[in-house]
Write a protein that holds these residues in place. Structure first.
Motif, PDB file in Angstrom:
ATOM      1  N   LYS A   1      11.998   8.256   0.864  1.00  0.00           N
ATOM      2  CA  LYS A   1      12.642   6.954   1.037  1.00  0.00           C
ATOM      3  C   LYS A   1      12.508   6.133  -0.245  1.00  0.00           C
ATOM      4  O   LYS A   1      11.435   6.082  -0.846  1.00  0.00           O
ATOM      5  N   PHE A   2      13.589   5.490  -0.646  1.00  0.00           N
ATOM      6  CA  PHE A   2      13.604   4.720  -1.879  1.00  0.00           C
ATOM      7  C   PHE A   2      13.570   3.224  -1.609  1.00  0.00           C
ATOM      8  O   PHE A   2      13.834   2.771  -0.493  1.00  0.00           O
ATOM      9  N   ASP A   3      13.244   2.481  -2.652  1.00  0.00           N
ATOM     10  CA  ASP A   3      13.162   1.025  -2.520  1.00  0.00           C
ATOM     11  C   ASP A   3      14.551   0.445  -2.258  1.00  0.00           C
ATOM     12  O   ASP A   3      15.563   1.034  -2.667  1.00  0.00           O
ATOM     13  N   PRO A   4      14.638  -0.723  -1.590  1.00  0.00           N
ATOM     14  CA  PRO A   4      15.940  -1.361  -1.369  1.00  0.00           C
ATOM     15  C   PRO A   4      16.680  -1.548  -2.694  1.00  0.00           C
ATOM     16  O   PRO A   4      16.078  -1.899  -3.712  1.00  0.00           O
TER      17      PRO A   4
ATOM     18  N   GLY B   1       0.789  -1.226   0.000  1.00  0.00           N
ATOM     19  CA  GLY B   1       0.000   0.000   0.000  1.00  0.00           C
ATOM     20  C   GLY B   1       0.819   1.272   0.000  1.00  0.00           C
ATOM     21  O   GLY B   1       0.264   2.368  -0.070  1.00  0.00           O
ATOM     22  N   ALA B   2       2.147   1.140   0.081  1.00  0.00           N
ATOM     23  CA  ALA B   2       3.009   2.323   0.023  1.00  0.00           C
ATOM     24  C   ALA B   2       3.244   2.695  -1.445  1.00  0.00           C
ATOM     25  O   ALA B   2       2.750   2.034  -2.353  1.00  0.00           O
ATOM     26  N   PHE B   3       4.025   3.757  -1.662  1.00  0.00           N
ATOM     27  CA  PHE B   3       4.279   4.189  -3.026  1.00  0.00           C
ATOM     28  C   PHE B   3       5.771   4.207  -3.323  1.00  0.00           C
ATOM     29  O   PHE B   3       6.573   4.644  -2.508  1.00  0.00           O
ATOM     30  N   SER B   4       6.102   3.719  -4.512  1.00  0.00           N
ATOM     31  CA  SER B   4       7.461   3.795  -5.013  1.00  0.00           C
ATOM     32  C   SER B   4       7.499   4.938  -6.021  1.00  0.00           C
ATOM     33  O   SER B   4       6.728   4.951  -6.985  1.00  0.00           O
ATOM     34  N   PHE B   5       8.364   5.927  -5.782  1.00  0.00           N
ATOM     35  CA  PHE B   5       8.392   7.116  -6.626  1.00  0.00           C
ATOM     36  C   PHE B   5       9.161   6.850  -7.918  1.00  0.00           C
ATOM     37  O   PHE B   5      10.307   6.422  -7.896  1.00  0.00           O
ATOM     38  N   VAL B   6       8.491   7.104  -9.033  1.00  0.00           N
ATOM     39  CA  VAL B   6       9.097   6.885 -10.343  1.00  0.00           C
ATOM     40  C   VAL B   6       9.816   8.149 -10.802  1.00  0.00           C
ATOM     41  O   VAL B   6      10.994   8.132 -11.124  1.00  0.00           O
ATOM     42  N   ARG B   7       9.091   9.261 -10.841  1.00  0.00           N
ATOM     43  CA  ARG B   7       9.723  10.526 -11.208  1.00  0.00           C
ATOM     44  C   ARG B   7       8.780  11.684 -10.902  1.00  0.00           C
ATOM     45  O   ARG B   7       7.585  11.497 -10.704  1.00  0.00           O
ATOM     46  N   LYS B   8       9.362  12.872 -10.888  1.00  0.00           N
ATOM     47  CA  LYS B   8       8.585  14.100 -10.778  1.00  0.00           C
ATOM     48  C   LYS B   8       8.152  14.474 -12.193  1.00  0.00           C
ATOM     49  O   LYS B   8       8.957  14.449 -13.126  1.00  0.00           O
ATOM     50  N   LEU B   9       6.873  14.804 -12.365  1.00  0.00           N
ATOM     51  CA  LEU B   9       6.392  15.156 -13.695  1.00  0.00           C
ATOM     52  C   LEU B   9       6.956  16.519 -14.105  1.00  0.00           C
ATOM     53  O   LEU B   9       6.971  17.461 -13.310  1.00  0.00           O
ATOM     54  N   GLN B  10       7.424  16.614 -15.351  1.00  0.00           N
ATOM     55  CA  GLN B  10       8.143  17.790 -15.825  1.00  0.00           C
ATOM     56  C   GLN B  10       7.273  18.675 -16.715  1.00  0.00           C
ATOM     57  O   GLN B  10       6.181  18.285 -17.130  1.00  0.00           O
ATOM     58  N   GLU B  11       7.807  19.856 -17.054  1.00  0.00           N
ATOM     59  CA  GLU B  11       7.023  20.820 -17.833  1.00  0.00           C
ATOM     60  C   GLU B  11       6.858  20.405 -19.290  1.00  0.00           C
ATOM     61  O   GLU B  11       6.023  20.941 -20.000  1.00  0.00           O
ATOM     62  N   PHE B  12       7.665  19.452 -19.754  1.00  0.00           N
ATOM     63  CA  PHE B  12       7.596  19.066 -21.167  1.00  0.00           C
ATOM     64  C   PHE B  12       6.714  17.839 -21.394  1.00  0.00           C
ATOM     65  O   PHE B  12       6.761  17.242 -22.470  1.00  0.00           O
ATOM     66  N   GLU B  13       5.930  17.433 -20.378  1.00  0.00           N
ATOM     67  CA  GLU B  13       5.081  16.261 -20.579  1.00  0.00           C
ATOM     68  C   GLU B  13       3.626  16.542 -20.201  1.00  0.00           C
ATOM     69  O   GLU B  13       3.307  17.502 -19.507  1.00  0.00           O
ATOM     70  N   LEU B  14       2.763  15.656 -20.675  1.00  0.00           N
ATOM     71  CA  LEU B  14       1.328  15.733 -20.408  1.00  0.00           C
ATOM     72  C   LEU B  14       0.984  14.640 -19.398  1.00  0.00           C
ATOM     73  O   LEU B  14       1.057  13.457 -19.727  1.00  0.00           O
ATOM     74  N   PRO B  15       0.631  15.004 -18.168  1.00  0.00           N
ATOM     75  CA  PRO B  15       0.402  14.000 -17.118  1.00  0.00           C
ATOM     76  C   PRO B  15      -0.596  12.910 -17.506  1.00  0.00           C
ATOM     77  O   PRO B  15      -0.359  11.728 -17.237  1.00  0.00           O
ATOM     78  N   TYR B  16      -1.703  13.290 -18.119  1.00  0.00           N
ATOM     79  CA  TYR B  16      -2.703  12.279 -18.490  1.00  0.00           C
ATOM     80  C   TYR B  16      -2.111  11.270 -19.462  1.00  0.00           C
ATOM     81  O   TYR B  16      -2.278  10.060 -19.302  1.00  0.00           O
ATOM     82  N   VAL B  17      -1.385  11.768 -20.457  1.00  0.00           N
ATOM     83  CA  VAL B  17      -0.760  10.885 -21.450  1.00  0.00           C
ATOM     84  C   VAL B  17       0.319  10.025 -20.797  1.00  0.00           C
ATOM     85  O   VAL B  17       0.422   8.823 -21.057  1.00  0.00           O
ATOM     86  N   SER B  18       1.113  10.629 -19.916  1.00  0.00           N
ATOM     87  CA  SER B  18       2.206   9.898 -19.256  1.00  0.00           C
ATOM     88  C   SER B  18       1.687   8.711 -18.457  1.00  0.00           C
ATOM     89  O   SER B  18       2.264   7.621 -18.496  1.00  0.00           O
ATOM     90  N   VAL B  19       0.603   8.907 -17.711  1.00  0.00           N
ATOM     91  CA  VAL B  19       0.112   7.840 -16.830  1.00  0.00           C
ATOM     92  C   VAL B  19      -0.726   6.817 -17.600  1.00  0.00           C
ATOM     93  O   VAL B  19      -0.618   5.612 -17.356  1.00  0.00           O
ATOM     94  N   THR B  20      -1.537   7.263 -18.554  1.00  0.00           N
ATOM     95  CA  THR B  20      -2.396   6.309 -19.272  1.00  0.00           C
ATOM     96  C   THR B  20      -1.607   5.474 -20.273  1.00  0.00           C
ATOM     97  O   THR B  20      -1.966   4.325 -20.546  1.00  0.00           O
ATOM     98  N   SER B  21      -0.516   6.017 -20.809  1.00  0.00           N
ATOM     99  CA  SER B  21       0.268   5.265 -21.795  1.00  0.00           C
ATOM    100  C   SER B  21       0.994   4.079 -21.170  1.00  0.00           C
ATOM    101  O   SER B  21       1.482   3.202 -21.880  1.00  0.00           O
ATOM    102  N   LEU B  22       1.060   4.037 -19.838  1.00  0.00           N
ATOM    103  CA  LEU B  22       1.715   2.909 -19.147  1.00  0.00           C
ATOM    104  C   LEU B  22       0.794   1.690 -19.065  1.00  0.00           C
ATOM    105  O   LEU B  22       1.268   0.578 -18.781  1.00  0.00           O
ATOM    106  N   HIS B  23      -0.508   1.900 -19.277  1.00  0.00           N
ATOM    107  CA  HIS B  23      -1.489   0.800 -19.297  1.00  0.00           C
ATOM    108  C   HIS B  23      -1.372  -0.114 -18.077  1.00  0.00           C
ATOM    109  O   HIS B  23      -1.382  -1.332 -18.182  1.00  0.00           O
ATOM    110  N   ASN B  24      -1.208   0.500 -16.911  1.00  0.00           N
ATOM    111  CA  ASN B  24      -1.065  -0.274 -15.682  1.00  0.00           C
ATOM    112  C   ASN B  24      -1.681   0.525 -14.532  1.00  0.00           C
ATOM    113  O   ASN B  24      -1.202   1.614 -14.204  1.00  0.00           O
TER     114      ASN B  24
END
Length: 450
Positions: free
Chosen positions: A252-255, A150-173
């Motif tokens: 905190k990052f993953d082991p 139930g915790a979260f593993s941080f992938v990245r901070k969303l940047q000014e050159f990307e579209l959040p909706y496209v970034s998250v939906t294109s992962l299909h997960n």
């Protein structure tokens, strides 16, 4: 066509003609003397060697544009990347509902366009929460992956050159989600955030979450005090007590694995307080802890070892085959620099944390304010923050060890862009030189520190 990889992720696919169009637009807006030279057109069909030469030239061109504080922060450049991302993922512009998580698990639903950039989505979330405009810059949107506990593993901070909706939906997960979290490191800024009810609630929810997930260390007596403050709904006092605890404000990052103090050590890395904290399990099962101050890192790099010939040409390397590493050169003593390497899928996020710590330190040194670090709208157009313009990478530094395996270029903040020919995505041609991020906050050590 070329794959553009940003922060280790396929961002978009572009053709030579599209990049030429970007170049001509930049020349029109900023002048030929500002924009770097563009690889020339060829009349005849390119040979394989010429194709590779052009790819290298285009990569250098894109890096030069991004490293220029004016061109790299321009709306022309960023909108080109956003449009290309949307076209690559074939997501039409339409109104959608996007769910953004808060630290307490609550979901904020915002109605946006699929073509809305990171800043637009952040502002939409802030508006829905009634967070004042002058506090929006204290928060950022992060792409996270929910873990089994139930915790979260941080992938990245969303940047000014990307579209959040496209970034998250294109992962299909569905495990991948977008979360709102504070984006500064100095807890002194908590005072600004706590001035407003919504800011206080967001900071309180994040602090409670970090304690529940074991990110902040709490002993029995402190736990009892915190519980009492929670029951009284004394949020400010709760945060004030949490500020005195170990790892408050750390991410905190993953082991993962490190080569310090010896190769193959298992480590848990936390980023905060202008340092990377290591909890290392040595081969003899002994646990040791130490910290690396960002002001003593001369430079760092994020690299990815690429398989030379696995599978048929054109096939993408499998997830298990690509190894991300963050390496930083650290001043261990007055005259001794040593490279420390962390092997982790979160290497890019670690690098982004280092860069944002440096940004914050540089703004403080110049007497600036964190409120000015946020990109503001000027006459309806977005401009890059003063801090990002001030912190440019110095010239490339010499490689510390020529025996390192071949590495492919990646980047913490798109200071370099990786272009790969689509038909050669896992070939030896995909490997470039190392890309270093120099540290303007590097202070070194005096005799009195030894």
């Amino acid at each position: 066509a070329y794959n553009i990889h940003v922060n280790g992720v396929l961002h978009c696919r572009v053709r030579y003609s599209q990049l030429l169009g970007l170049h001509e637009q930049l020349r029109k807006e900023y002048g030929a003397n500002v924009v770097p030279a563009f690889p020339p057109k060829k009349i005849f069909t390119l040979t394989p060697a010429e194709v590779e030469q052009r790819r290298e030239q285009l990569e250098k061109y894109m890096q030069a544009v991004r490293q220029d504080p004016t061109l790299g922060g321009s709306e022309t450049f960023n909108s080109f990347l956003r449009k290309a991302q949307q076209e690559t993922q074939q997501i039409p512009t339409e109104e959608v509902v996007l769910e953004v998580l808060l630290s307490n698990g609550q979901k904020v639903k915002v109605t946006i366009l699929t073509s809305d950039q990171t800043e637009d989505v952040l502002e939409a979330v802030a508006s829905k929460l009634d967070l004042p405009d002058d506090l929006v810059g204290y928060f950022s949107l992060f792409l996270v992956r929910e873990t089994k506990d139930g915790a979260f593993s941080f992938v990245r901070k969303l940047q000014e050159f990307e579209l959040p909706y496209v970034s998250v939906t294109s992962l299909h997960n569905p495990e991948f989600q977008i979360i709102l979290r504070k984006s500064y490191w100095d807890s002194a800024y908590d005072d600004d955030v706590m001035e407003h009810r919504v800011g206080l609630n967001l900071l309180y929810a994040q602090t409670v979450s970090d304690i529940e997930h074991g990110w902040i260390l709490v002993n029995k007596e402190q736990h009892r005090q915190l519980k009492s403050l929670q029951e009284k709904v004394s949020k400010k006092e709760f945060i004030r007590l949490a500020q005195t605890l170990k790892y408050y404000g750390y991410l905190k990052f993953d082991p993962c694995v490190t080569d310090f103090p010896e190769k193959g050590c298992h480590v848990i890395v936390s980023a905060g307080n202008n340092e990377l904290n290591f909890q290392v399990r040595l081969p003899n099962e002994q646990i040791k802890e130490g910290s690396f101050k960002v002001t003593r890192m001369r430079c760092w790099r994020v690299t990815s070892s690429v398989p030379m010939s696995n599978g048929p040409s054109g096939s993408s390397p499998g997830k298990s085959e690509v190894k991300l590493e963050l390496a930083f050169e650290y001043l261990m003593s007055k005259d001794r620099l040593q490279w420390v390497t962390i092997t982790s899928p979160q290497a890019i996020m670690l690098s982004i944390c280092l860069q944002s710590m440096v940004d914050e330190l540089m703004v403080k040194k110049s007497g600036g304010s964190i409120r000015k670090m946020f990109r503001r709208r000027v006459n309806g157009a977005l401009r890059r923050s003063d801090s990002q313009q001030a912190v440019k990478s110095p010239p490339l530094l010499d490689s510390p060890d020529a025996s390192w395996e071949p590495m492919a270029k990646l980047s913490s903040k798109l200071t370099s862009v990786s272009l790969r020919g689509i038909s050669h995505s896992s070939s030896a041609n995909d490997v470039g030189a190392n890309d270093f991020h120099g540290n303007y906050a590097f202070e070194g050590i005096g005799d009195e520190d030894l």
